[in-house]
Motif scaffolding. Structure first.
Motif, PDB file in Angstrom:
ATOM      1  N   LEU A 503       0.825  -1.196   0.000  1.00  0.00           N
ATOM      2  CA  LEU A 503       0.000   0.000   0.000  1.00  0.00           C
ATOM      3  C   LEU A 503       0.866   1.255   0.000  1.00  0.00           C
ATOM      4  N   ASP A 504       0.474   2.228  -0.824  1.00  0.00           N
ATOM      5  CA  ASP A 504       1.160   3.514  -0.829  1.00  0.00           C
ATOM      6  C   ASP A 504       0.626   4.426   0.268  1.00  0.00           C
ATOM      7  N   ASP A 505      -0.636   4.240   0.617  1.00  0.00           N
ATOM      8  CA  ASP A 505      -1.266   5.099   1.614  1.00  0.00           C
ATOM      9  C   ASP A 505      -2.197   4.251   2.462  1.00  0.00           C
ATOM     10  N   GLU A 526       1.229  -5.716   2.246  1.00  0.00           N
ATOM     11  CA  GLU A 526       2.284  -5.131   3.074  1.00  0.00           C
ATOM     12  C   GLU A 526       1.998  -3.650   3.310  1.00  0.00           C
ATOM     13  N   VAL A 527       2.126  -3.242   4.568  1.00  0.00           N
ATOM     14  CA  VAL A 527       2.163  -1.817   4.897  1.00  0.00           C
ATOM     15  C   VAL A 527       3.532  -1.552   5.511  1.00  0.00           C
ATOM     16  N   HIS A 528       4.115  -0.414   5.152  1.00  0.00           N
ATOM     17  CA  HIS A 528       5.501  -0.145   5.540  1.00  0.00           C
ATOM     18  C   HIS A 528       5.568   1.203   6.243  1.00  0.00           C
ATOM     19  N   GLU A 529       6.180   1.232   7.405  1.00  0.00           N
ATOM     20  CA  GLU A 529       6.190   2.453   8.203  1.00  0.00           C
ATOM     21  C   GLU A 529       6.919   3.609   7.528  1.00  0.00           C
ATOM     22  N   ARG A 530       7.812   3.311   6.595  1.00  0.00           N
ATOM     23  CA  ARG A 530       8.493   4.411   5.895  1.00  0.00           C
ATOM     24  C   ARG A 530       7.877   4.713   4.526  1.00  0.00           C
ATOM     25  N   HIS A 531       7.196   3.737   3.946  1.00  0.00           N
ATOM     26  CA  HIS A 531       6.739   3.903   2.567  1.00  0.00           C
ATOM     27  C   HIS A 531       5.215   3.977   2.421  1.00  0.00           C
ATOM     28  N   THR A 532       4.472   3.590   3.452  1.00  0.00           N
ATOM     29  CA  THR A 532       3.018   3.687   3.395  1.00  0.00           C
ATOM     30  C   THR A 532       2.589   4.935   4.162  1.00  0.00           C
ATOM     31  N   ARG A 533       2.142   5.932   3.425  1.00  0.00           N
ATOM     32  CA  ARG A 533       1.769   7.198   4.063  1.00  0.00           C
ATOM     33  C   ARG A 533       0.624   6.985   5.050  1.00  0.00           C
ATOM     34  N   LEU A 535       0.699   5.417   7.893  1.00  0.00           N
ATOM     35  CA  LEU A 535       0.823   4.267   8.780  1.00  0.00           C
ATOM     36  C   LEU A 535       1.447   4.670  10.110  1.00  0.00           C
ATOM     37  N   ARG A 536       2.376   5.619  10.045  1.00  0.00           N
ATOM     38  CA  ARG A 536       3.059   6.067  11.247  1.00  0.00           C
ATOM     39  C   ARG A 536       2.790   7.549  11.473  1.00  0.00           C
ATOM     40  N   LEU A 537       2.564   7.903  12.730  1.00  0.00           N
ATOM     41  CA  LEU A 537       2.362   9.331  13.043  1.00  0.00           C
ATOM     42  C   LEU A 537       3.617  10.145  12.752  1.00  0.00           C
TER      43      LEU A 537
END
Length: 537
Positions: A503-505, A526-533, A535-537
């Motif tokens: 996911l991109d977002d 897959e969701v990625h904390e650096r690449h999926t907008r 996902l991380r605050l």
């Protein structure tokens, strides 16, 4: 024409069928092939994992969702030792698991001559944590031993049971009798004890219920009892979803300060099927759980009743029986105790006590729940799971369980999710796993495809063991060993033939989950904390 005799292996399959077993997990080998002789002609499905640890984790997930023992067939030696981690998790979380293993021929046992897969004393190794372990030395004892195993699995506190069968016993001929299901002896509290518990419940002005994993099967009765007592119900991680959406339900950890304050303020605590273990009641190891002065403790295990807390009334009973008995004695009309208001305020305060990061993770869990109503989330030890164990309201019983409690084994999620999906084929199952944990049992993605298990592998990628890295930093330790490299999980999923995407977002999550749920087999997101907008605050 019916046969008058069968092999031990064939009769074993008949006994499993008679006791309601419809699925077994295992990897056949030369030390177990005779146990498979009757399998093809039975109604039992065989599921092949990629590793024996995966077999036992699958059995665990299957048992939690189905309510029946998860069954494994394992070779002697490395096959059994590979499964020990998963069996220990089942022991910690009170999950019924029957492990049937091979062992070398009777004449070789104990001689240490270097036989293939030989251990000095395999049964003694299992005795340290199994409810029962037995070596079947006499072929004619099979029915009696299996009856004892199933009675143990279905009567008291569940856990792993181990039966080992020497290779020369497996092929022995025994009478082909029609097997019967073993009795289940479910304890019930003594009349005087239940009457005293009911009296205390009726007198309490501020009662409260603590419900653990042993209470899940009694969800309906607990809901009625809670309403009658007007008592908030605080659920441990393994009991989440016990009363979905109920005004008295509090899906929050007793390790939170606000929850502990409410427990301390109660003049009566009704503890149902809960061990008071630190991973539920003192996850931060601060020793702050309050001393309980008035407790009614209900458990199927007398040993658990002898441990903390020092109860005012101890009830040796299943939660189902105890709740039903209390309902028959507690008056229908009691003064209101403000339970719904207390529960509402406690839900708000418990959630607000979480860090902003954890609140964000819980909100994502709730988006998953909204996208797939009635789903089962099977978790591994990853940060979003830790947050959910502190606060998450599953929308069904058995809708939330993971390995981040009790024994805490990494790699639990993927195979356990496969077992869960096979137990309820029509239910969406999401395996929420981290990039680190998934690599422990990555190959079980292939097992999911072989079995047609409709699991959505939701990989929460934070580039390593972030929880441990944070802990190191918080304690003044230079992080080391917390950045294991990960493969491209999307390519791995595709290599196993799974529809897979990254996911991109985070706003794409609900649509992705719905699309994945419509597929006829396993999928990977897959969701990625650096690449999926988002996902991380």
């Amino acid at each position: 024409m019916s046969r008058s005799t069968k092999t031990v292996g064939e009769v074993l399959i008949d006994i499993l069928e008679a006791n309601g077993v419809d699925t077994v997990f295992g990897i056949p080998g030369v030390h177990t092939v005779e146990l498979y002789r009757g399998l093809a002609g039975s109604k039992i499905r065989h599921v092949t994992p990629r590793h024996e640890q995966g077999a036992a984790f699958m059995a665990d997930g299957y048992a939690r969702v189905s309510g029946k023992p998860g069954v494994c067939l394992l070779i002697t030696g490395p096959g059994l030792t590979n499964a020990i981690t998963a069996m220990a998790q089942a022991q910690q979380d009170s999950v019924p698991m029957l492990v049937i293993s091979g062992v070398n021929a009777r004449a070789t046992l104990g001689h240490g001559r270097g036989k293939l897969h030989e251990l000095p004393d395999q049964r003694a190794m299992m005795a340290s944590f199994c409810l029962m372990t037995h070596t079947l030395l006499e072929p004619g004892d099979l029915a009696e031993v299996m009856a004892r195993a199933f009675t143990i699995l279905g009567s008291g506190r569940p856990g792993p049971v181990h039966i080992e069968i020497p290779t020369d016993v497996m092929s022995a001929q025994i009478p082909a009798t029609v097997p019967k299901a073993a009795p289940r002896l479910r304890p019930r509290g003594e009349k005087a004890v239940i009457e005293e518990a009911a009296r205390l419940c009726a007198m309490a002005a501020r009662p409260l219920i603590l419900a653990g994993g042993g209470a899940v099967a009694a969800a309906d009765a607990i809901g009625m009892l809670a309403s009658r007592l007007d008592a908030p119900v605080i659920t441990t991680a393994n009991a989440r979803g016990l009363l979905p959406g109920h005004p008295l339900a509090v899906p929050a950890s007793a390790s939170l300060h606000s929850v502990r304050a409410e427990i301390a303020a109660a003049d009566l605590v009704l503890a149902l099927g809960t061990q008071f273990g630190p991973t539920d009641y003192d996850v931060y190891v601060d020793g702050g759980f309050p001393k309980l002065d008035s407790v009614i403790h209900v458990d199927v295990d007398a040993v658990q009743l002898s441990r903390y807390p020092d109860s005012r009334v101890s009830v040796l009973s299943t939660v189902e029986n105890a709740a039903a008995d209390l309902l028959s004695l507690v008056p229908d009309v009691l003064p209101t105790r403000g339970g719904a208001e207390r529960a509402s305020l406690l839900r708000q305060s418990a959630r607000s006590e979480l860090s902003a990061k954890m609140q964000h993770e819980v909100a994502i869990l709730e988006r998953i729940r909204t996208a797939l109503p009635g789903l089962i989330i099977v978790g591994d030890s990853t940060q979003a799971i830790y947050a959910g164990n502190l606060y998450y309201d599953a929308d069904r019983p058995h809708g939330w369980f993971n390995a981040a409690t009790g024994f805490g084994a990494l790699g639990y999620g993927p195979p356990a999710a496969v077992g869960a999906a096979l137990a309820e084929p029509g239910t969406p199952v999401v395996c929420l796993t981290g990039d680190g944990g998934l690599q422990f049992t990555l190959a079980e993605i292939g097992s999911a495809r072989d079995a047609g298990a409709r699991v959505i592998f939701l990989v929460w990628n934070n580039d390593g063991y972030q929880e441990i890295e944070t802990y190191m930093i918080d304690n003044g330790i230079t992080p080391e060993g917390v950045k294991p490299s990960a493969p491209d999980f999307v390519k791995i999923g595709e290599a196993y033939g799974l529809p897979s995407w990254r996911l991109d977002d985070i706003s794409e999550l609900e649509a992705a989950l719905k699309s994945a749920a419509g597929h006829g087999g396993p999928t990977l997101i897959e969701v990625h904390e650096r690449h999926t907008r988002g996902l991380r605050l």
